[in-house]
Each structure stands twice: as C-alpha cells, then as structure tokens.
Write an enzyme that holds these catalytic residues in place. Structure first.
Site, short mmCIF file in Angstrom:
data_model
loop_
_atom_site.label_atom_id
_atom_site.label_comp_id
_atom_site.label_asym_id
_atom_site.label_seq_id
_atom_site.Cartn_x
_atom_site.Cartn_y
_atom_site.Cartn_z
CG ASP A 132 -1.97 1.11 1.16
OD1 ASP A 132 -1.69 2.17 0.58
OD2 ASP A 132 -3.07 0.92 1.70
CB ALA A 189 -11.25 -4.31 -4.51
NE ARG A 190 -16.23 -0.38 -6.97
CZ ARG A 190 -16.83 -0.62 -5.81
NH1 ARG A 190 -16.76 -1.83 -5.28
NH2 ARG A 190 -17.48 0.33 -5.19
CG ASP A 214 -18.02 -10.80 -4.01
OD1 ASP A 214 -18.92 -11.65 -4.21
OD2 ASP A 214 -18.22 -9.74 -3.40
CD GLU A 219 -19.82 -6.31 -9.78
OE1 GLU A 219 -18.74 -6.83 -9.43
OE2 GLU A 219 -20.41 -5.44 -9.13
CG HIS A 238 -20.43 -6.61 -5.73
ND1 HIS A 238 -20.07 -5.60 -6.56
CD2 HIS A 238 -20.05 -6.22 -4.48
CE1 HIS A 238 -19.49 -4.62 -5.86
NE2 HIS A 238 -19.48 -4.98 -4.59
CG LEU A 239 -21.83 -13.12 -2.44
CD1 LEU A 239 -21.01 -13.54 -1.24
CD2 LEU A 239 -22.69 -14.29 -2.91
#
Length: 280
Positions: A132, A189-190, A214, A219, A238-239
């Site tokens: 990060d 995340a995305r 996910d 999407e 995406h749960l």
C-alpha cells in the site's frame, strides 16, 4: 427539497449536481448509508461545503468477514475440492494445500477492509504482508512490501485497492504469472483492478493457480465468460458487502451521525474530497 436539512442516501442515489443543490438551499448534511460516494458527488457539491458522511467503515465489516473466510478456504484448497467432486460426481482425495500454519497471505491495500482482514488473520498462524503506497510503515500493523514480492511470495493474494486511474488493470499478466505455485487470488474490491483477459489467459496456462472473484469487469460478468467454465475459478455476485440484516449496521452508523449532528457534536465519519476519491 426546499425544506430538506438532511439528506439520507444509499445505493442508486441521484447525483448531487447544481440543479439538485439549487433546489435544496437548506441542505446541511448528507448521510450515505453505503460505501463509495464517487458515483453521485460533484464539484458543485464539494464547493457547497456540505458535510458528507459515508458508512463505508460499516460496510467494510462483512467484506472483511467474507474475505477472511475465503482466505482460510483457499489455504485448504476448499473450492478446488468442491469443483473437482462436482465434475467427477464422486469424492476426491485431499489435494496438496498450504494450510493455515505458516502460510503467507498478501493484502493489496490497507484501507478499511484490508486492515480489518489483517486483524482477523491475526488469530491464525499465518504471515500477513501488504502493499500500500499510502500506508505508514509505523502504523500499518503488518510488514509492507513491493507489489512484485506480494504476488510472487504469497500463498493467497487478496485485492482491496480502490479503483483509481492508476489502479485500473494494475493486476496484469506479469504479476499473475509470477504467483507462487498453487496460490489463490481473491478480489472483493473492483473488477477493473484485474486485467480480466490476462487473468483468463494465465488461469488457462497455470491450472495450479486459483481465483475467487466477487467482482468482475464488467459487472455482472458477461454470459458465456470463461470465468464460468474454467476449473480453477469461482465467481460470486458481489455478495461480500452488506446483505440482509447486515445492512442494519449501515443504518446504525448514519443514525449515530445524525444524532451527533443534531446535538452539535463533531461527526466521526465525515469525508473530505480527497478521502472520498480514494474509496473503492
């Protein structure tokens, strides 16, 4: 809107542009009972100086729970056993797996979700490292490393970085091919953070790798996508974020903030323009 002092929003909120703001001259606070606000805030909104609260920290809790569960499952090669047994319609023998003792887990970003995941993994006998560029080594809580080392040395890499111009397609073919044999990639995340065509290519080349997605790009994922037929990937819709009763946590956060606002107390979850742009 002319008499509105406080606006409470959630997923699907309208853009807070010039016309809406002009219709709400008394607007003094926006409470967003969800996570990212980038879809509806505008330069006009920030210029107005109205405080904006997001419940992203509350939404991070179930995402971290889901991620930690998937990490443990990945270290036991759980999904691989399930898919193999379904394909063969018969039990399968245990496959080689890192297990949870001494395994190395890499977190891509230490935002709200990444830090919660690190905290949950602290109860396990795993080594956690992170990449990060915004994190302070003194307060990160886990060792920080470069992106290349994160992917090449970890048994599981979990993606938590926000989608920014500089992170779109960040996880490409080179990083994916460098992953340790038998490693798993998790993305909550995305979808656009991962170069999806490259991911399909590498998963095809490297059946030893596994992916738990996910989120996808686009999407929902395109019907007929190889992601649904490759034996070394699972896709969930995406749960990881707040579902069902978990959404009450979002409501509790914005309710508490409204009470502080009414009492003239400082808000605890207000965003700045800079922090809002870094939310997923």
């Amino acid at each position: 809107m002319a008499e509105v002092d406080v606006l409470c929003t959630s997923w699907g909120a309208p853009r807070l542009g010039a016309a809406l703001l002009a219709a709400a001259p008394r607007l003094s606070l926006v409470l967003h009972a969800a996570g990212s606000v980038r879809a509806f805030v505008t330069p006009e909104f920030w210029a107005r100086g109205v405080p904006l609260v997001s419940a992203y920290r509350a939404n991070a809790v179930p995402v971290a729970d889901f991620t930690a569960a998937q990490i443990v499952y990945a270290l036991k090669q759980g999904w691989r056993h399930v898919l193999a047994a379904r394909e063969r319609r018969a039990p399968v023998a245990p496959m080689p797996a890192p297990g949870t003792y001494g395994a190395r887990v890499g977190l891509l970003s230490l935002g709200a979700v990444g830090r919660l995941v690190a905290g949950r993994l602290a109860a396990l006998d795993v080594e956690v490292i992170a990449h990060d560029p915004y994190a302070d080594p003194a307060t990160a809580g886990v060792p920080l490393t470069g992106l290349a080392e994160l992917f090449s040395t970890c048994d599981v890499v979990s993606v938590h970085t926000p989608l920014l111009p500089e992170t779109a397609g960040l996880v490409g073919a080179s990083l994916l091919r460098s992953m340790r044999r038998g490693a798993t990639l998790i993305n909550t995340a995305r979808g656009r953070i991962i170069d999806e065509p490259a991911l399909v290519e590498v998963l095809t080349e490297r059946p030893d790798l596994f992916a738990v997605l996910d989120v996808t790009d686009p999407e929902p994922s395109v019907p007929g996508s190889p992601l649904f037929t490759l034996p070394n990937v699972v896709v969930t819709p995406h749960l990881a974020g707040s579902l069902g009763a978990e959404r009450a946590r979002l409501g509790a956060l914005v309710t508490d903030e409204l009470e502080r606002f009414a009492a003239g107390l400082p808000l605890e979850h207000a965003l700045t323009r800079e922090s809002a742009e870094r939310l997923a």
